[in-house]
Each structure stands twice: as structure tokens, then as C-alpha cells.
Design an enzyme around this catalytic site. Structure first.
Site, PDB file in Angstrom:
ATOM      1  CG  ASP A 143      24.177 -40.778   6.859  1.00  0.00           C
ATOM      2  OD1 ASP A 143      23.615 -41.836   7.133  1.00  0.00           O
ATOM      3  OD2 ASP A 143      24.467 -40.444   5.690  1.00  0.00           O
ATOM      4  CB  VAL A 166      25.067 -44.633   7.424  1.00  0.00           C
ATOM      5  CG1 VAL A 166      25.939 -45.233   8.524  1.00  0.00           C
ATOM      6  CG2 VAL A 166      25.638 -45.006   6.060  1.00  0.00           C
ATOM      7  CG  ASP A 167      22.434 -40.858  10.963  1.00  0.00           C
ATOM      8  OD1 ASP A 167      23.222 -41.169  11.871  1.00  0.00           O
ATOM      9  OD2 ASP A 167      22.415 -39.730  10.446  1.00  0.00           O
ATOM     10  CE1 TYR A 168      15.841 -42.040  10.218  1.00  0.00           C
ATOM     11  CE2 TYR A 168      16.903 -41.460   8.146  1.00  0.00           C
ATOM     12  CZ  TYR A 168      16.110 -41.120   9.226  1.00  0.00           C
ATOM     13  OH  TYR A 168      15.590 -39.856   9.323  1.00  0.00           O
TER      14      TYR A 168
END
Length: 388
Positions: A143, A166-168
Site C-alpha cells: 500500500d 489503497v489496499d482496502y
């Protein structure tokens, strides 16, 4: 209650955040999500979190917040026997999710071209940092490095925001694509391959700014006084007067409280907002310092002008709003652990935590029996260390 996605089987060969979070969305809605990890080097998220005892048991909170309702298969995919076992499991699945670097699973005979030969209806989602084409296709990413590569950190004043959003966001984007592919398969009878790129998700989060820079690369960033934080007598307040009409509402609210700011009554369209923002901001700074944040928030709410006191994460977690919405759910195995559910509710078949995040390999035998392996075959794999 039967979940909306009951009957859908998903194999999640994943690690850390983006893909496990994607799989979690389906698990919450009743899908059979099977998380596959190496018996000796499982998802490192299992050992992360603020509670050492949970980390030692390989059920750290970083893992738990996206592990509920799943089944755990500890299977060594680097061993050819493990790959063969996974092929059998793929034959029973609807969706395959993975987030290894481009080419990693291809080298193990587990890439899309191989797996669609096993199951032509399979929906195969590869989640990578940069997508599976282009000069950075094989580059690893997290991320924070994607935030750097996308311009997010630069847009944030040179500081990385303190969360892995950003990951989520990538997990949500991939889940949406998978759901679309499932609907498409009902129509066509065929599966497909999905390539989800964290970089492209990050760019999508900045769509207006990214589009504007391509048209007017030298255009200065527009500061808008109505969507800025202001210091008050008791701490910062975030104002949300975005539309021109809301500027006028703000003006009426201030006038009612005894503060005159005629320029707000003259805001009729966006050019008025941009041309007068500096002058408005200076005046608002002096006005907002004269009362407390809670008092201002109440007055602005009454005037239909969004505003919130800037709170800590701890205050937000403990808020009555989240409690009444049921956003957190007690883990079925440990009431002291409260797990996030989802950002929505449904009148039927909605998201629900029904089983606790599993320990590594908790369902290995049951999952492999489902895939068609015999008890003796499973015993042999366990003895060889291919299965835990």
C-alpha cells in the site's frame, strides 16, 4: 438467515490485506471462502496486532479483521502434490482470488490458463500492484509504495496518510469486478480472468485531479474555504460547505449567531467560490475561534451545513452512531474481540459475522475431503508436511 451469496465457493490464495479483504466481503454474505496458506509460512498478518497472545496463536488482530466466516486450508503449493490437490479444489469452485506478484503462481502451474483448463467456469481474479502488463507488471508492491507511485503522498503534502486505504479500496474494487463476472457467467456460462491493479485503484481515488492534470497540467490547486478545517475555541472543526447554495446557508447561519459575512450571500456559482475563497477563509478563521467545535457543529447542523469536530479514531470507534448501526460484531469465539462487518446493511441476506477467524489449517481435512481426496491421501499429505 441465509446470506445473499450462499452457495458460492471462493478459493482465496492470499496474504496481508487487499485480497483477504476482498474475500472477506464474500464471506460476510454467506459464500464459502477457503483461505489457502503455506503450512510453514502462513499469511504474515496472522502474527500482527497489539495482542501478543493472539499473535503467538497466529490469529493476530490484523488477520482477524478480515478472517471471519472463512475456512482455513494449510497447503504447500510449492510442492507438486499440493498443486494437484488445489487443482481438485478448483474443480469445485466458482472464484479464485490471488494477490501474488505477476508470474508467481504461473510458475507453480496455478496460473489462469492452467486453472481454466480444470474449470472453464472459473472466475480468476489476480490482484497485483501494477496489473499484469506494462513495465512494472512483475514489480512487488505494498500500500505505501503504491501511495508513493500514484501521487497520493505528493497530493497529501508529502506525508503518507496513516492508513492502508489503497489496499482496502483495491479489495472493494476486485470484489465488485468478481460480482460482475458472476452475473455475466449466469448469462454466458463462461468464467473470465480479472486483473486488478492497486495503482489504477489509487488513480481512481483521485479521478477528478488526475483528469484535470491531463487537460491543464499547470493549473494551480484550487483551495475552497467551505471544505477546510478551522480552529475553534475547543479544537479543530471540519466544515463541509461544498456547493454554492451551502455557502449562502453558512452565511445565514453566521448572521443568526451575530456574525456578518455578506460575501457569502454573493456566492452564486463555482467561479464565485474560487475567486473569493481566500477572503472567506480569513474571515471564517476569526469567527470560528470564538466558539467551541461542538457548539459550531450543532449550529451548522441546524442550518443544513455539514460540519464535524475532528475526533480521534478511538472516539469514532466508540461512537453511538456505529453502535446503533451494528458496525462491529463480537467474535463468536472471543467476545472481547469486536470485528468490523461492512459499510452497509441489507433487509435480507446481508453481511453478518457467523464464525470466528479460523486458526491455520483448522479446516484442511474437511476442505480436501470436499475436493474429492480420500482420507488416506490426506493423511499422506499431512505426513509429508504438504498439509497441516
Amino acid at each position: 438467515m441465509v446470506g445473499a451469496l450462499e452457495g458460492l465457493r471462493i478459493i482465496e490464495v492470499s496474504q496481508v490485506l487487499a485480497a483477504p479483504f476482498c474475500g472477506y466481503q464474500f464471506a460476510l454474505l454467506g459464500a464459502d471462502v477457503i483461505k489457502v496458506e503455506n503450512p510453514r509460512t502462513p499469511d504474515c498478518a496472522r502474527g500482527r496486532g497489539p495482542v501478543p497472545a493472539l499473535n503467538a496463536r497466529e490469529v493476530g488482530l490484523t488477520y482477524q479483521v478480515q478472517g471471519a466466516n472463512k475456512r482455513s486450508l494449510a497447503l504447500d503449493l510449492t510442492d507438486p502434490r499440493g498443486a494437484v490437490a488445489l487443482h481438485k479444489l478448483v474443480g469445485t469452485a466458482d472464484v479464485f482470488i490471488e494477490n501474488y506478484s505477476t508470474g508467481t503462481l504461473d510458475a507453480l502451474n496455478l496460473g489462469y490458463d492452467t486453472l481454466r483448463g480444470v474449470n472453464p467456469r472459473l472466475i480468476h481474479c489476480s490482484m497485483t500492484g501494477y496489473g499484469e502488463t506494462g513495465p512494472k507488471a512483475r514489480k512487488g508492491a505494498y500500500d505505501n509504495t503504491i501511495q508513493a507511485a500514484s501521487g497520493i503522498i505528493s497530493q497529501s503534502g508529502g506525508q503518507k496518510p496513516g492508513l492502508s486505504f489503497v489496499d482496502y479500496a483495491a479489495g472493494y474494487a476486485a470484489a465488485f469486478a468478481i460480482a460482475a463476472a458472476v452475473v455475466q457467467r449466469h448469462r454466458t456460462g463462461e468464467g473470465c480472468h480479472i486483473s486488478a491493479s492497486m495503482l489504477e485503484v489509487a488513480m481512481s481515488l483521485m479521478a477528478p485531479e488526475a483528469a484535470a492534470l491531463q487537460v491543464a497540467p499547470a493549473a494551480p490547486k484550487r483551495e475552497e474555504a467551505g471544505i477546510t478545517a478551522y480552529e475553534t475555541a475547543t479544537g479543530p472543526l471540519m466544515l463541509g460547505a461544498f456547493r454554492p447554495a451551502q455557502y449562502r446557508k453558512l452565511g445565514r447561519c453566521l448572521a443568526k449567531a451575530g456574525y456578518s459575512l455578506p460575501i457569502l450571500d454573493e456566492i452564486r456559482d463555482w467561479p464565485d467560490v474560487w475567486a473569493n475563497s481566500d477572503a472567506i477563509r480569513v474571515s471564517l478563521q476569526a469567527i470560528f475561534r470564538q466558539r467551541g467545535a461542538e457548539e459550531w457543529a450543532g449550529m451548522l447542523d441546524s442550518a443544513d451545513v455539514p460540519a464535524e469536530r475532528i475526533v480521534t479514531l478511538g472516539e469514532a470507534v466508540a461512537s453511538r452512531q456505529l453502535a446503533e448501526r451494528g458496525y462491529f460484531s463480537e467474535s463468536p469465539d472471543d467476545p472481547s474481540v469486536r470485528l468490523p462487518v461492512a459499510g452497509y446493511t441489507m433487509s435480507r441476506g446481508g453481511p453478518e459475522v457467523t464464525t470466528a477467524p479460523p486458526e491455520l489449517g483448522a479446516h484442511s481435512r474437511a476442505v480436501l475431503l470436499d475436493a474429492g481426496l480420500s482420507g488416506s491421501e490426506i493423511d499422506a499429505l499431512i505426513a509429508a508436511g504438504v498439509v497441516r
